[in-house]
Design a protein around this motif. Sequence first.
Motif, PDB file in Angstrom:
ATOM      1  N   THR A 275       0.838  -1.193   0.000  1.00  0.00           N
ATOM      2  CA  THR A 275       0.000   0.000   0.000  1.00  0.00           C
ATOM      3  C   THR A 275       0.874   1.244   0.000  1.00  0.00           C
ATOM      4  OG1 THR A 275      -0.042  -0.013   2.417  1.00  0.00           O
ATOM      5  CG2 THR A 275      -1.891  -1.072   1.278  1.00  0.00           C
ATOM      6  N   ALA A 276       0.324   2.325  -0.500  1.00  0.00           N
ATOM      7  CA  ALA A 276       1.052   3.597  -0.511  1.00  0.00           C
ATOM      8  C   ALA A 276       0.072   4.732  -0.326  1.00  0.00           C
ATOM      9  CB  ALA A 276       1.790   3.765  -1.835  1.00  0.00           C
ATOM     10  N   VAL A 277       0.437   5.680   0.507  1.00  0.00           N
ATOM     11  CA  VAL A 277      -0.386   6.863   0.727  1.00  0.00           C
ATOM     12  C   VAL A 277       0.528   8.079   0.655  1.00  0.00           C
ATOM     13  CG1 VAL A 277      -1.877   8.097   2.347  1.00  0.00           C
ATOM     14  CG2 VAL A 277      -1.947   5.604   2.262  1.00  0.00           C
ATOM     15  N   ARG A 278       0.093   9.063  -0.094  1.00  0.00           N
ATOM     16  CA  ARG A 278       0.865  10.285  -0.175  1.00  0.00           C
ATOM     17  C   ARG A 278       0.535  11.161   1.033  1.00  0.00           C
ATOM     18  NH1 ARG A 278       3.297  13.454  -4.146  1.00  0.00           N
ATOM     19  NH2 ARG A 278       3.184  15.681  -3.731  1.00  0.00           N
ATOM     20  N   TYR A 279       1.546  11.672   1.649  1.00  0.00           N
ATOM     21  CA  TYR A 279       1.318  12.523   2.814  1.00  0.00           C
ATOM     22  C   TYR A 279       2.261  13.720   2.752  1.00  0.00           C
ATOM     23  CZ  TYR A 279       1.088  14.118   7.656  1.00  0.00           C
ATOM     24  OH  TYR A 279       0.945  14.885   8.778  1.00  0.00           O
ATOM     25  N   THR A 280       1.699  14.891   2.987  1.00  0.00           N
ATOM     26  CA  THR A 280       2.503  16.100   3.050  1.00  0.00           C
ATOM     27  C   THR A 280       2.610  16.506   4.503  1.00  0.00           C
ATOM     28  OG1 THR A 280       1.693  16.752   0.884  1.00  0.00           O
ATOM     29  CG2 THR A 280       2.727  18.468   2.212  1.00  0.00           C
TER      30      THR A 280
END
Length: 467
Positions: A275-280
Amino acid sequence: MTTEPSKAPPLYPKTHLLAASGIAALLSLALLVFPSSDVEAKRTSLSLDLESPVEQLTQDQDASDAQQATNAPTESPFAQIESTPEDTQQATQEAPAAKNPQHREVIVAKGDTLSTLFEKVGLPAATVNEVLASDKQAKQFTQLKHGQKLEFELTPDGQLNNLHSSVSDLETITLTKGAKGFAFNRVTTKPVMRSAYVHGVINSSLSQSAARAGLSHSMTMDMASVFGYDIDFAQDIRQGDEFDVIYEQKVANGKVVGTGNILSARFTNRGKTYTAVRYTNKQGNSSYYTADGNSMRKAFIRTPVDFARISSRFSMGRKHPILNKIRAHKGVDYAAPRGTPIKAAGDGKVLLAGRRGGYGNTVIIQHGNTYRTLYGHMQGFAKGVSTGSNVKQGQVIGYIGTTGLSTGPHLHYEFQVNGVHVDPLGQKLPMADPIAKAERARFLQQSQPLMARMDQERSTLLASAKR
Ligand SMILES: [Zn+2]
């Protein structure tokens, strides 16, 4: 600390771009590996408005896949967009087209010029001249493209009052008659960002299956680079691998005009799901993390010595403690007791395990084509580490010492990207830092709904495909 004879210019490269392009180069190859055979990727593009995630919309434009989307709502997916404040504000003046004789539309055909188009709506050549003379920018109306639509608003007595045309999905040019002739105006529409979902099953190559699923080439590359540290796209992709992606879609005037970032993705490779989630983060740096908050990037471990103290940071100019001169310190010093193990920051090939001037006992490791790390002042080398040998990430390569030009036991650690020294503590290196504790709650607040949405949309899709 070390005398550094380096003459490299003090450049800070865009390291993450370099890293990305390296991966991209590998992937370009990988994407071409599979021959074209029959591809079956289930395609859906359920667009969801970021502000109202309950709304499900289809915007499937591919006729061959249309039957798979028949269970989705059929009304215009952009009905809502057209009524958002941004749009109303920037909307072009679309006159009620059909039965208004004062509104005329012409489509540019082969051989058309502004004059022939004016003629078609009954405007004299003099008006063309008047228009072009009115404003330098009016010339833009002569740069006609095949298929372009020109809309004329005429006065009741057939004079030109307004002329406008969309020159791109995001740009409209207008000429409006005023007291002092025609005034030129350009309106640029800012696209509205939405998110879209796509699901694909790989039957031949990743690129073909992704294209079938409705993912652009650049999005596919993005997805592959997001998972590039876990999945070997050159060798590991198998038939039946699956992916889900939620990505940003730019929409203007009811039309998809581009894509933004991947917001979350899931890739099942040979039965294992990543899984991958973009987070700033709060500093504004964006990166991809697993759903539980670990960094996707594992090319390098950030600190080659456990339990060490940073005794000197990377700097382009500092007073050298032994030479007493201003020298750049193109590395980071980790102070630790003599004999503390030093680990390889990443997999690679040992270019040198031996003496090197002021560095004393030194190991230099080449990682792929792009990266090189250096470890100085070592007491000695670990067993099996010699010039020409291969090392694994985390493998002990030697021990803290104070050989060479050094004031006490420490590791002098350097990191190079394409031959240029960069700060190993800098934010832009492909390091493996998990989500900071202080941001964990905020991260989960963003990642959990994204993961849930991928689950929900996939089951909706699969259910509709079975019917
Ligand atoms: Zn140093």
